[in-house]
Design a protein around this motif. Sequence first.
Motif, PDB file in Angstrom:
ATOM      1  N   ALA A 119      -6.432  -6.658   8.591  1.00 33.55           N
ATOM      2  CA  ALA A 119      -7.852  -7.133   8.410  1.00 33.55           C
ATOM      3  C   ALA A 119      -8.710  -7.040   7.309  1.00 33.55           C
ATOM      4  CB  ALA A 119      -8.626  -6.811   9.571  1.00 33.55           C
ATOM      5  N   LEU A 120      -8.518  -5.830   6.922  1.00 31.94           N
ATOM      6  CA  LEU A 120      -9.294  -5.384   5.441  1.00 31.94           C
ATOM      7  C   LEU A 120      -8.634  -5.789   4.220  1.00 31.94           C
ATOM      8  CD1 LEU A 120     -11.172  -1.946   7.081  1.00 31.94           C
ATOM      9  CD2 LEU A 120     -11.741  -4.440   6.866  1.00 31.94           C
ATOM     10  N   ASP A 121      -7.221  -5.794   4.358  1.00 32.18           N
ATOM     11  CA  ASP A 121      -6.360  -6.327   3.261  1.00 32.18           C
ATOM     12  C   ASP A 121      -6.763  -5.429   1.962  1.00 32.18           C
ATOM     13  OD1 ASP A 121      -4.862  -8.029   1.909  1.00 32.18           O
ATOM     14  OD2 ASP A 121      -5.926  -9.567   1.592  1.00 32.18           O
ATOM     15  N   PHE A 122      -6.612  -4.081   2.149  1.00 28.46           N
ATOM     16  CA  PHE A 122      -6.445  -3.208   1.165  1.00 28.46           C
ATOM     17  C   PHE A 122      -5.550  -3.297   0.296  1.00 28.46           C
ATOM     18  CE2 PHE A 122      -8.760  -0.491   4.706  1.00 28.46           C
ATOM     19  CZ  PHE A 122     -10.053  -0.569   3.938  1.00 28.46           C
ATOM     20  N   GLY A 123      -4.253  -3.713   0.608  1.00 26.29           N
ATOM     21  CA  GLY A 123      -3.339  -4.052  -0.742  1.00 26.29           C
ATOM     22  C   GLY A 123      -3.623  -4.868  -1.457  1.00 26.29           C
ATOM     23  N   SER A 124      -4.119  -6.065  -1.040  1.00 26.46           N
ATOM     24  CA  SER A 124      -4.764  -7.195  -2.128  1.00 26.46           C
ATOM     25  C   SER A 124      -5.710  -6.743  -2.654  1.00 26.46           C
ATOM     26  CB  SER A 124      -5.064  -8.616  -1.093  1.00 26.46           C
ATOM     27  OG  SER A 124      -3.886  -8.926  -0.606  1.00 26.46           O
ATOM     28  N   ARG A 125      -6.735  -6.144  -2.197  1.00 25.35           N
ATOM     29  CA  ARG A 125      -7.989  -5.376  -2.825  1.00 25.35           C
ATOM     30  C   ARG A 125      -7.640  -4.417  -3.941  1.00 25.35           C
ATOM     31  NH1 ARG A 125     -13.042  -4.982   0.388  1.00 25.35           N
ATOM     32  NH2 ARG A 125     -13.170  -2.871  -0.765  1.00 25.35           N
ATOM     33  N   TRP A 126      -6.576  -3.714  -3.710  1.00 27.84           N
ATOM     34  CA  TRP A 126      -6.014  -2.665  -4.678  1.00 27.84           C
ATOM     35  C   TRP A 126      -5.442  -3.592  -5.946  1.00 27.84           C
ATOM     36  CZ3 TRP A 126      -0.673  -0.317  -3.766  1.00 27.84           C
ATOM     37  CH2 TRP A 126      -0.263   0.687  -4.692  1.00 27.84           C
ATOM     38  N   ARG A 127      -4.491  -4.525  -5.685  1.00 29.87           N
ATOM     39  CA  ARG A 127      -4.085  -5.256  -6.789  1.00 29.87           C
ATOM     40  C   ARG A 127      -5.087  -6.127  -7.424  1.00 29.87           C
ATOM     41  NH1 ARG A 127      -0.241  -5.258  -2.764  1.00 29.87           N
ATOM     42  NH2 ARG A 127      -0.871  -6.972  -1.822  1.00 29.87           N
TER      43      ARG A 127
END
Length: 149
Positions: A79-87
């Motif tokens: 839901a928070l999509d930390f992987g995409s945010r990191w990239r």
Amino acid sequence: MGAVDESGTAQAADDLRATLREAARPHARGARVDSAWHNGGTGLALAATTAATVLPVGYSTWARVAAGVATFLIALLRALDFGSRWRWHLNMRARYTSLVDRVDRVAVLPPDQRAEALRQLYDDLSKIRAQERAIPGSASGIAASGSPP
């Protein structure tokens, strides 16, 4: 071009370099934070799933708790999509750093090309700044992806 123009161009380059470094700074921190959440959360979800799998039958309540924790963590991370945010943070920081390299290049250009090179850099900075609102996992990122800057 006189000395005044050259010092003005040099000052503009210094100001732009400082602006770019300041703009890249939150992305370095954001990348660290989102990486920790993404990788740490994934590790915890894997540990909880493994615990639920290997616990003996006598500990079935704990196995169910571990499975519930894993399910919650996976849902939260998606839901928070930390992987995409990191990239995204890594990408934005690289874009700003690339512009800093191009600002450094302005000093080796012939004097009559420096002002135009700086104008192009400011145009490119404007395009990159427009992408700031498109952070993955946020409502503004969803709205920004389909609308022009």
